[in-house]
Design a protein around this motif. Structure first.
Motif, short mmCIF file in Angstrom:
data_model
loop_
_atom_site.label_atom_id
_atom_site.label_comp_id
_atom_site.label_asym_id
_atom_site.label_seq_id
_atom_site.Cartn_x
_atom_site.Cartn_y
_atom_site.Cartn_z
N UNK A 17 0.85 -1.20 0.00
CA UNK A 17 0.00 0.00 0.00
C UNK A 17 0.88 1.24 0.00
N UNK A 18 1.11 1.77 -1.19
CA UNK A 18 2.04 2.88 -1.35
C UNK A 18 1.43 3.97 -2.21
N UNK A 19 1.95 5.17 -2.05
CA UNK A 19 1.57 6.24 -2.98
C UNK A 19 2.84 6.93 -3.49
N UNK A 20 2.70 7.54 -4.66
CA UNK A 20 3.82 8.26 -5.26
C UNK A 20 4.20 9.45 -4.41
N UNK A 21 5.49 9.75 -4.36
CA UNK A 21 5.97 10.81 -3.48
C UNK A 21 5.65 12.21 -4.02
N UNK A 22 5.08 12.29 -5.23
CA UNK A 22 4.61 13.57 -5.77
C UNK A 22 3.27 13.99 -5.18
N UNK A 26 2.32 14.27 0.70
CA UNK A 26 3.73 14.05 1.06
C UNK A 26 4.50 15.37 0.98
N UNK A 148 1.95 18.15 13.41
CA UNK A 148 3.35 18.52 13.65
C UNK A 148 3.63 18.86 15.10
N UNK B 5 13.85 9.66 -9.64
CA UNK B 5 13.85 10.21 -8.29
C UNK B 5 14.77 9.29 -7.47
N UNK B 6 14.89 9.57 -6.20
CA UNK B 6 15.67 8.67 -5.36
C UNK B 6 14.94 8.43 -4.04
N UNK B 7 14.91 7.17 -3.62
CA UNK B 7 14.25 6.79 -2.36
C UNK B 7 15.30 6.10 -1.49
N UNK B 17 8.61 5.82 -7.75
CA UNK B 17 9.07 6.45 -6.51
C UNK B 17 7.88 6.57 -5.56
N UNK B 18 7.76 5.61 -4.67
CA UNK B 18 6.59 5.55 -3.80
C UNK B 18 7.02 5.29 -2.35
N UNK B 19 6.15 5.67 -1.43
CA UNK B 19 6.37 5.27 -0.04
C UNK B 19 5.09 4.67 0.53
N UNK B 31 7.20 15.86 8.57
CA UNK B 31 8.38 15.77 7.72
C UNK B 31 8.98 17.14 7.46
N UNK B 90 14.41 18.66 -4.61
CA UNK B 90 13.76 18.70 -3.30
C UNK B 90 14.19 17.46 -2.54
N UNK B 92 13.40 15.43 0.90
CA UNK B 92 12.41 15.34 1.98
C UNK B 92 12.85 14.28 2.99
N UNK B 110 13.67 11.14 0.67
CA UNK B 110 13.16 11.17 -0.70
C UNK B 110 13.83 12.32 -1.45
N UNK B 111 14.27 12.06 -2.67
CA UNK B 111 14.84 13.13 -3.48
C UNK B 111 14.08 13.23 -4.80
N UNK B 112 13.58 14.44 -5.07
CA UNK B 112 12.77 14.66 -6.26
C UNK B 112 13.44 15.73 -7.12
#
Lengths: 279, 279
Positions: A17-22, A26, A148, B5-7, B17-19, B31, B90, B92, B110-112
């Motif tokens: 269960x993941x989503x894109x970091x865009x 996020x 936060x 991207x980089x994870x 690129x997902x989390x 974050x 970016x 994160x 995460x690097x975008x």
């Protein structure tokens, strides 16, 4: 054990269960959610939770990709997949994949099933301590994912030997980080803040129950009144009615849980059982 | 075109690129990040950005899984993979996968990479308009991912025909949503707020350049002083030095960009070129 979540209505193994970091949830913390308990496949007070979820989405200008009926079906599907007698469900609506990095895209809808949070019995028999903290949530009437501040001060809360915070603005009490707050005054009037506090679902149910038994006031509640309270408690979907025995150094009712609070704890449990029996 | 991207230090195709949705950055908006421009593989003012990123992480009690040198290497790797002359990056740091749903886990990094934001030439020749808005960020000295308020009021900003907001607390100006704010008064003194404003990297560089040419004051800046300003501009990593010609209905310098601002725009570009030549 939790095995499945749901992403955009599709049931997926939890670890996938993941989503894109865009997604704007996020990159910009842009999203809303709701949380409720489910017993034998029946989500407690689901109508109220869906009302609030739809309202939260509207406040952030996000469109829920399902009708209410579809949403309910999707929730029941992910609960059924996990084959649990009771569980918690969190439904998150995200800001979606943004092309600009700042403006919302098409929202993603995430459903996460969890074991029900359990709190020590002593919390309910002896009450808990809160740490007063001057803070007002940015969007207090909307259930956003922004936590936060309370997470950042978690160590401070722990060092104060408190279970959670009690937010105030110097004059008025608003709410706890994830719960509403109530007091009984010495005339046995039940009071809960109306300003800068989330419209909690357990709060709503407790207010409805309480009006047949107590004088009830929903209005600004001062720090002074709270210090002088006869009884205090908090409410949330995961905590139900949880007695508060102390805020910072002020012990409420000499640290003894009051009879009115005990009565509301019992009445709320009966009310929940009745709800589940009728749905 | 952006492809990678980089994870957690691993280069992955952008669409993969997902989390996991259990990460606290999704469920609780927990974050921090930083953003900088890269020219011919050289990240501009990277030391300053890494200083701030490390400080932001510390403020949220999160540990960056790399040393500074490793972080720089990972950044250069994902930039190189995309084979672009210039781009934005970016980085994160997330709250990580939480077992409790509330307390941080091991952070994900995460690097975008993105195309550089471009603004119309007219913004730089004619200046832009800001909409005054009463708001103070919850953690103004920390670069968190919380942008709920400015995204929620995006339509209001658009209706005001403004490009962005100018935050104030009724008495003092703090910053814009993603930029710092400066004025020149009628004695040609450069003033920028010190309270409730992010310590911007372009702000820092501009202050360093300006002190050889102007009297500079970093101190509380009132709304009144801003209304009476001779010139105004904002700074950010993506906007560099961007002149402000109007705030709500008050036109600054009758809506004409001042000579001091033009000078700083030129000096900053030269300073950036020099930085890149020396690194």
């Amino acid at each position: 054990m939790i095995k499945y979540y749901s992403i955009n209505g599709e049931i997926v193994p939890k670890e996938k269960a993941m989503i894109g970091i865009d997604d704007l949830i996020v990159t910009r913390g842009y999203g809303v959610f709701d949380y409720f308990r489910v017993f034998n496949g029946k989500p407690a007070f689901i109508e109220d939770h869906l009302d609030r979820f739809q309202n939260s989405a509207k406040e952030l200008g996000l469109e829920i990709p399902y009708s209410r009926a579809e949403l309910t079906t999707k929730i029941k599907e992910v609960v059924a997949a996990n084959e649990m007698d009771k569980c918690g469900v969190k439904v998150i609506l995200t800001g979606g994949y943004s092309t600009t990095g700042f403006s919302p895209g098409t929202p993603n809808i995430l459903m996460m099933v969890s074991e029900l949070a359990t709190y020590p019995d002593s919390y309910y028999t002896n009450g808990i301590k809160l740490m007063a903290y001057q803070y007002t949530r940015e969007t207090p009437y909307t259930k956003t994912t922004n936590y936060l501040v309370p997470i950042q001060i978690a160590n401070e809360i722990k060092e104060a030997e408190a279970m959670d915070v009690l937010y105030h603005d110097g004059t008025y009490i608003s709410e706890s980080a994830r719960s509403n707050f109530f007091i009984f005054d010495h005339n046995n009037t039940l009071i809960t803040p109306d300003r800068d506090a989330l419209k909690g679902i357990t709060r709503k149910q407790v207010l409805a129950i309480a009006k047949d038994h107590f004088n009830v006031e929903v209005r600004p509640l001062t720090v002074k009144e709270t210090m002088a309270a006869k009884e205090a408690f908090m409410t949330s979907s995961s905590k139900a009615v949880l007695p508060v025995r102390q805020v910072d150094f002020w012990r409420i009712n000499k640290g003894v849980i009051g009879e009115n609070t005990k009565k509301l704890m019992r009445l709320f449990e009966e009310h929940l059982e009745q709800y589940l029996a009728n749905h």
